[in-house]
Design an enzyme around this catalytic site. Structure first.
Site, PDB file in Angstrom:
ATOM      1  N   ALA A  36       0.869  -1.176   0.000  1.00 56.66           N
ATOM      2  CA  ALA A  36       0.000   0.000   0.000  1.00 56.66           C
ATOM      3  C   ALA A  36       0.905   1.224   0.000  1.00 56.66           C
ATOM      4  O   ALA A  36       1.167   1.811   1.051  1.00 56.66           O
ATOM      5  CB  ALA A  36      -0.913  -0.012   1.216  1.00 56.66           C
ATOM      6  N   TYR A  40      -2.313   4.110  -2.561  1.00 57.14           N
ATOM      7  CA  TYR A  40      -2.943   2.804  -2.383  1.00 57.14           C
ATOM      8  C   TYR A  40      -3.253   2.463  -0.923  1.00 57.14           C
ATOM      9  O   TYR A  40      -3.835   1.412  -0.648  1.00 57.14           O
ATOM     10  CB  TYR A  40      -2.112   1.709  -3.053  1.00 57.14           C
ATOM     11  N   ASP A 125      -2.190  -8.393  -4.865  1.00 60.48           N
ATOM     12  CA  ASP A 125      -2.530  -6.975  -5.039  1.00 60.48           C
ATOM     13  C   ASP A 125      -3.436  -6.511  -3.903  1.00 60.48           C
ATOM     14  O   ASP A 125      -4.195  -7.306  -3.341  1.00 60.48           O
ATOM     15  CB  ASP A 125      -3.299  -6.776  -6.358  1.00 60.48           C
ATOM     16  N   ASP A 127      -5.579  -3.658  -4.328  1.00 60.14           N
ATOM     17  CA  ASP A 127      -6.753  -2.933  -4.842  1.00 60.14           C
ATOM     18  C   ASP A 127      -7.886  -3.925  -5.102  1.00 60.14           C
ATOM     19  O   ASP A 127      -8.480  -3.966  -6.176  1.00 60.14           O
ATOM     20  CB  ASP A 127      -6.396  -2.140  -6.110  1.00 60.14           C
ATOM     21  N   GLU A 217       4.994  -8.753 -13.771  1.00 61.05           N
ATOM     22  CA  GLU A 217       4.220  -9.887 -14.298  1.00 61.05           C
ATOM     23  C   GLU A 217       4.971 -10.637 -15.398  1.00 61.05           C
ATOM     24  O   GLU A 217       4.881 -11.868 -15.494  1.00 61.05           O
ATOM     25  CB  GLU A 217       2.873  -9.368 -14.827  1.00 61.05           C
TER      26      GLU A 217
HETATM   27  C1  5GW Z   1      -0.058   3.196  -8.960  1.00 64.65           C
HETATM   28  C2  5GW Z   1      -0.375   3.591 -10.243  1.00 64.65           C
HETATM   29  C3  5GW Z   1      -0.273   2.690 -11.279  1.00 64.65           C
HETATM   30  C4  5GW Z   1       0.110   1.377 -11.017  1.00 64.65           C
HETATM   31  C5  5GW Z   1       0.442   0.981  -9.717  1.00 64.65           C
HETATM   32  C6  5GW Z   1       0.365   1.899  -8.681  1.00 64.65           C
HETATM   33  C7  5GW Z   1       0.649   1.476  -7.317  1.00 64.65           C
HETATM   34  C8  5GW Z   1       0.629   0.122  -7.005  1.00 64.65           C
HETATM   35  C9  5GW Z   1       0.880   2.396  -6.229  1.00 64.65           C
HETATM   36  O1  5GW Z   1       0.940   3.626  -6.378  1.00 64.65           O
HETATM   37  N1  5GW Z   1       1.025   1.905  -4.957  1.00 64.65           N
HETATM   38  C10 5GW Z   1       0.990   0.568  -4.709  1.00 64.65           C
HETATM   39  O2  5GW Z   1       1.107   0.165  -3.546  1.00 64.65           O
HETATM   40  N2  5GW Z   1       0.825  -0.330  -5.744  1.00 64.65           N
HETATM   41  C11 5GW Z   1       0.854  -1.775  -5.442  1.00 64.65           C
HETATM   42  O3  5GW Z   1       1.113  -2.511  -6.619  1.00 64.65           O
HETATM   43  C12 5GW Z   1      -0.511  -2.218  -4.917  1.00 64.65           C
HETATM   44  O4  5GW Z   1      -0.318  -3.283  -4.013  1.00 64.65           O
HETATM   45  C13 5GW Z   1      -1.177  -2.711  -6.193  1.00 64.65           C
HETATM   46  O5  5GW Z   1      -2.254  -3.582  -5.951  1.00 64.65           O
HETATM   47  C14 5GW Z   1      -0.011  -3.357  -6.918  1.00 64.65           C
HETATM   48  C15 5GW Z   1      -0.177  -3.510  -8.440  1.00 64.65           C
HETATM   49  O6  5GW Z   1      -0.658  -2.292  -9.031  1.00 64.65           O
HETATM   50  P1  5GW Z   1      -2.137  -2.207  -9.599  1.00 64.65           P
HETATM   51  O7  5GW Z   1      -3.038  -2.958  -8.677  1.00 64.65           O
HETATM   52  O8  5GW Z   1      -2.481  -0.779  -9.836  1.00 64.65           O
HETATM   53  O9  5GW Z   1      -2.032  -2.970 -10.970  1.00 64.65           O
HETATM   54  P2  5GW Z   1      -3.279  -3.529 -11.844  1.00 64.65           P
HETATM   55  O10 5GW Z   1      -2.631  -4.225 -12.992  1.00 64.65           O
HETATM   56  O11 5GW Z   1      -4.051  -4.487 -10.980  1.00 64.65           O
HETATM   57  O12 5GW Z   1      -4.116  -2.330 -12.234  1.00 64.65           O
HETATM   58 MN    MN Z   2      -4.434  -4.555  -8.930  1.00 66.26          MN
END
Ligand code: 5GW
Ligand code: MN
Length: 269
Positions: A36, A40, A125, A127, A217
């Protein structure tokens, strides 16, 4: 089953009572890692609250929440035997790096803490919300999860890294499945090996001025070509309602929380 005899875990393929009997005898502790960083932190409360309802109920669970703002984590009441453990991490400027550095942090903590504190790791993840049972049926030496967007497609359509200069490169005649970056795990030893290998591959690419097409990934997918998972989770374990409700999906266990991509990806307040 895969051709290397790893079960693919769907609703109806397992008997949870038999599995619980087995895992309870072994008194296992499960570590969950989630990040987080920056904006996040907004996802943490729902994530933990719903995990308390659906994730490894009745087991000892350590939630390791990696964050740049440990003081901003919400207080959530946890059931007996379950702990929330904040781990401070740096905040990288580029979101790609925030995502990719997860491999480095998980490998580092595996050596210093996880090995002494838990038996299995589940790396996911944040989110997301838990919406149905996720239990010990997922536990095994090494597991990956079928990506919800491509689980029914053929190898040629997988978005593997195709540039041979990258450490994540997979030739067009190799690869079994396309695995999601947002849900993998296994024993501490196997997760340590995986995350260390992925981190080292990323550092080699960085040195050579290349970054794989789908970031962490892509490196995860490369690792799984040559280190086959011993179980594979169906997309029940990682779903997004934006992809509808196909009849094959009897349960939606872990669901993406809708987010405003533009707002959450910007560096503005
Ligand atoms: C913020 C903007 C774009 C992509 C990632 C981030 C982000 C991800 C961040 O600002 N802070 C963060 O803690 N993350 C971590 O990376 C979260 O645990 C997140 O679930 C993980 C992967 O990024 P996601 O969830 O945005 O990627 P997608 O492919 O699920 O949209
Ligand atoms: Mn995600």
């Amino acid at each position: 089953m895969t051709p290397w005899f790893a079960p693919i875990v769907w609703e109806g393929t397992f008997n949870i009572d038999i599995l619980n009997e087995n895992f309870r005898q072994r008194n296992v502790t499960i570590g969950l890692t989630a990040f987080a960083v920056k904006k996040y932190t907004v996802f943490v409360e729902t994530f933990i609250k719903t995990a308390e309802e659906h994730f490894m109920t009745g087991y000892k669970v350590n939630y390791y929440i990696f964050t740049d703002k440990p003081e901003a984590l919400p207080t959530v009441s946890l059931k007996e035997g379950r702990k929330l453990i904040p781990v401070r991490v740096e905040k990288y400027e580029r979101w790609q790096e925030v995502s990719m550095r997860r491999m480095e942090m998980i490998s580092r903590l595996s050596e210093t803490r996880f090995v002494n504190e838990v038996d299995y790791l589940v790396c996911i993840d944040i989110d997301m919300r838990f919406a149905d049972h996720i239990g010990v049926e997922i536990l095994t030496d090494l597991f990956g999860t079928l990506h919800p967007g491509v689980y029914s497609r053929v190898r040629q359509s997988f978005s593997y890294e195709r540039r041979s200069q990258s450490q994540a490169y997979i030739p067009s005649d190799e690869g079994d499945f396309y695995y999601a970056g947002g849900f993998f795990g296994g024993t501490v030893l196997q997760v340590y090996r995986l995350t260390k290998a992925c981190h080292e591959a990323m550092m080699e690419d960085k040195k050579n001025g290349i970054e794989a097409v789908w970031h962490d990934e892509s490196y995860l997918n490369k690792y799984f070509v040559y280190h086959k998972p011993t179980k594979i989770l169906s997309p029940e374990y990682l779903w997004d309602n934006g992809m509808g409700s196909p009849p094959i999906l009897k349960k939606k266990r872990f669901l993406a929380v809708p987010k405003n991509h533009a707002a959450i990806r910007s560096n503005e307040k």
